[in-house]
Design an enzyme around this catalytic site. Structure first.
Site, PDB file in Angstrom:
ATOM      1  N   ASP A   1     -30.142  10.507 -16.563  1.00 25.67           N
ATOM      2  CA  ASP A   1     -29.136  11.189 -17.387  1.00 25.67           C
ATOM      3  C   ASP A   1     -29.771  12.140 -18.402  1.00 25.67           C
ATOM      4  O   ASP A   1     -29.232  12.349 -19.491  1.00 25.67           O
ATOM      5  CB  ASP A   1     -28.241  10.177 -18.135  1.00 25.67           C
ATOM      6  CG  ASP A   1     -27.631   9.159 -17.184  1.00 25.67           C
ATOM      7  OD1 ASP A   1     -27.194   9.568 -16.112  1.00 25.67           O
ATOM      8  OD2 ASP A   1     -27.621   7.958 -17.527  1.00 25.67           O
TER       9      ASP A   1
ATOM     10  N   HIS B   1     -25.041  14.149 -11.432  1.00 26.95           N
ATOM     11  CA  HIS B   1     -25.661  15.264 -12.135  1.00 26.95           C
ATOM     12  C   HIS B   1     -24.529  16.176 -12.597  1.00 26.95           C
ATOM     13  O   HIS B   1     -23.808  16.730 -11.773  1.00 26.95           O
ATOM     14  CB  HIS B   1     -26.616  16.029 -11.216  1.00 26.95           C
ATOM     15  CG  HIS B   1     -27.815  15.230 -10.813  1.00 26.95           C
ATOM     16  ND1 HIS B   1     -28.757  15.671  -9.935  1.00 26.95           N
ATOM     17  CD2 HIS B   1     -28.235  14.010 -11.208  1.00 26.95           C
ATOM     18  CE1 HIS B   1     -29.704  14.756  -9.790  1.00 26.95           C
ATOM     19  NE2 HIS B   1     -29.402  13.737 -10.548  1.00 26.95           N
TER      20      HIS B   1
HETATM   21  P1  GDP Z   1     -28.580  14.166 -14.931  1.00 31.77           P
HETATM   22  O1  GDP Z   1     -28.200  13.032 -14.056  1.00 31.77           O
HETATM   23  O2  GDP Z   1     -29.995  14.087 -15.396  1.00 31.77           O
HETATM   24  O3  GDP Z   1     -28.254  15.501 -14.342  1.00 31.77           O
HETATM   25  O4  GDP Z   1     -27.710  14.031 -16.269  1.00 31.77           O
HETATM   26  P2  GDP Z   1     -26.156  13.648 -16.405  1.00 31.77           P
HETATM   27  O5  GDP Z   1     -25.321  14.703 -15.848  1.00 31.77           O
HETATM   28  O6  GDP Z   1     -25.922  12.258 -15.953  1.00 31.77           O
HETATM   29  O7  GDP Z   1     -26.026  13.550 -17.988  1.00 31.77           O
HETATM   30  C1  GDP Z   1     -26.300  14.611 -18.831  1.00 31.77           C
HETATM   31  C2  GDP Z   1     -25.085  14.841 -19.721  1.00 31.77           C
HETATM   32  O8  GDP Z   1     -25.438  15.710 -20.762  1.00 31.77           O
HETATM   33  C3  GDP Z   1     -23.937  15.528 -19.012  1.00 31.77           C
HETATM   34  O9  GDP Z   1     -22.741  15.144 -19.624  1.00 31.77           O
HETATM   35  C4  GDP Z   1     -24.238  17.013 -19.260  1.00 31.77           C
HETATM   36  O10 GDP Z   1     -23.079  17.830 -19.199  1.00 31.77           O
HETATM   37  C5  GDP Z   1     -24.755  16.955 -20.647  1.00 31.77           C
HETATM   38  N1  GDP Z   1     -25.739  17.959 -21.019  1.00 31.77           N
HETATM   39  C6  GDP Z   1     -26.813  18.430 -20.302  1.00 31.77           C
HETATM   40  N2  GDP Z   1     -27.579  19.213 -21.093  1.00 31.77           N
HETATM   41  C7  GDP Z   1     -26.978  19.232 -22.315  1.00 31.77           C
HETATM   42  C8  GDP Z   1     -27.307  19.832 -23.560  1.00 31.77           C
HETATM   43  O11 GDP Z   1     -28.327  20.501 -23.734  1.00 31.77           O
HETATM   44  N3  GDP Z   1     -26.454  19.586 -24.604  1.00 31.77           N
HETATM   45  C9  GDP Z   1     -25.339  18.813 -24.483  1.00 31.77           C
HETATM   46  N4  GDP Z   1     -24.563  18.624 -25.545  1.00 31.77           N
HETATM   47  N5  GDP Z   1     -24.998  18.237 -23.319  1.00 31.77           N
HETATM   48  C10 GDP Z   1     -25.822  18.438 -22.260  1.00 31.77           C
END
Ligand code: GDP
Length: 425
Positions: A13, A41
């Site tokens: 995440d 993701h």
């Molecule tokens: P992944 O599995 O690594 O792709 O990550 P996830 O999607 O599970 O979780 C990342 C969360 O953080 C999601 O809700 C994204 O929309 C959000 N997100 C990603 N980058 C940023 C950021 O720089 N700032 C904020 N506020 N949210 C982010």
């Protein structure tokens, strides 16, 4: 030129999907190399907000060939559902190919996962119940079924007849549940398999050839370093390797071609599911961070479960970057911390009275207590900032302190959930 791997350095995440979506336009191929549809993701771009589970995050770029590599757990029905979701949202059909060697996640894998968590009760691991552990268990017991094998009904029948006696013994005797039948499974799988069939190819040769022609390949990792079965917090890990080092195997590219390993690191910590999490913030400060985190609070993208959260853990992250072999870091979610007067960073652990900055074995980890330093906050919205130099001085100092502690250069900052909320360092 060559292969770039984008992988997580924490517990998952970290915002890998967003970073892959942002880097994908420069790539010719985006390849998923491990895991299945057990994690999400999140991507927010001009088409809307999407949570991809199995599809590579290059699917929003029509020039990119998206590949499901041999190391992935392929839930065929879930993949088709995701493709339908993109179509319904007006995203042009992506180029998608699946390795003929990718193994199929069967309906019984999913149910065995559910039964096992039920059996464990309060001691459960926090599985997403997507069938991942039983799938990889079967794969290494040589009871898995490659997607290239499922289109010939006779061959599939033979494979299932070999696999099911063991599966049914477990189901019946250990879990007290109904058995699976070969006919029923074939009836369920056959129509889905027909829809998948046109996408199935020999992707390993395709990728080797592409690299010879100077094409750019991006490997997309799922979860994070601390979930790796060998180097993570086993048994609170996942069942396939989350490391860039596994990328060449799970994707089917030469190991020597990987020349850039982007470890995605979160500006604070979050951990979904069970297992040791030294910086766990169980008080009101944790509740506030959880609500302010992510794009809409820190809740699992697949399960909706609240994630445990805490301050940045430099001990775990330095280790996560090391085992990933990170050549650079993308630091994400920095904007989330803009409400704090002071921002703690966990710089060391205390274990049985000893202070250490090295990530310990899992048994010692259970006894580790965090030691914090505090940095001044910047108390403003930074999501519109597009260069490191334009960040408030305290935000710059926070980034530089993390870089010093984890010993890997931070090259990209993610300052908000949308594709454009980014700055280069
Ligand atoms: P992944 O599995 O690594 O792709 O990550 P996830 O999607 O599970 O979780 C990342 C969360 O953080 C999601 O809700 C994204 O929309 C959000 N997100 C990603 N980058 C940023 C950021 O720089 N700032 C904020 N506020 N949210 C982010």
């Amino acid at each position: 030129m060559g292969v770039t791997a984008v992988v997580g350095a924490n517990w998952g995440d970290e915002g890998k999907g967003k970073i892959v979506d942002a880097l994908a336009p420069q790539a010719d191929y985006v390849v998923r190399f491990q895991g299945g549809n057990n994690a999400g993701h999140t991507i927010i771009n001009h088409y809307g907000k999407f949570v991809l589970h199995l599809l590579p995050s290059g699917v929003f770029n029509q020039d990119v060939v998206n590949v499901i590599g041999p190391g992935v757990a392929l839930n065929m029905a879930a993949l088709l559902e995701e493709l339908e979701g993109l179509d319904a949202a007006g995203v042009p059909a992506p180029q998608l190919v699946i390795s003929q060697r990718t193994q199929v996640l069967m309906p019984y894998h999913k149910l065995l996962d559910v039964y096992e968590e039920e059996r464990l009760g309060a001691a459960q691991f926090g599985s997403t119940k997507s069938g991942i552990a039983p799938f990889y268990g079967d794969k290494y017991l040589k009871l898995g079924i490659q997607v290239g094998e499922i289109f010939d009904e006779d061959a599939l029948r033979q494979r299932l007849e070999r696999v099911l006696p063991r599966t049914n013994f477990l189901t019946r005797e250990y879990y007290g549940k109904p058995e699976f039948s070969v006919d029923q499974l074939i009836e369920e799988i056959a129509p889905v398999a027909e829809k998948i069939r046109p996408m199935v190819k020999g992707t390993t040769r395709m990728l080797h050839q592409a690299l010879k022609e100077g094409k750019e390949v991006l490997l997309e990792g799922q979860l994070g370093a601390l979930r790796d079965p060998d180097h993570g917090i086993y048994p609170f890990s996942t069942s396939s390797s989350t490391l860039a080092g596994y990328g060449p195997i799970g994707a089917g590219v030469p190991a020597y071609e990987i020349n850039r390993i982007v470890a995605v690191v979160k500006a604070y910590s979050s951990c979904v599911g069970a297992g040791p999490f030294v910086v766990d913030l169980t008080d009101a400060r944790g509740d506030e961070l959880r609500e302010r985190g992510g794009d809409d609070g820190e809740y699992g993208a697949t399960t909706g479960r609240p994630r445990r959260v805490g301050w940045f853990d430099a001990v775990a992250t330095k280790y996560g970057c090391m085992v990933q072999g990170a050549t650079e870091v993308s630091l994400t979610l920095l904007d989330v911390l803009g409400y704090l007067d002071e921002i703690p960073i966990c710089t060391a652990y205390e274990i049985d009275g000893e202070i250490t900055t090295e990530f310990p074995s899992v048994s010692e980890l259970q006894r580790a207590k965090p030691i914090y330093e505090e940095l001044p906050g910047w108390k403003e919205d930074i999501s519109h900032v597009r260069s490191f130099g334009d960040l408030p001085a305290n935000a710059q100092a926070y980034v530089k302190e993390i870089e010093r502690l984890i010993e890997v250069p931070i090259k990209i900052l993610s300052l908000g959930p949308k594709r454009e909320d980014m700055a280069l360092v």
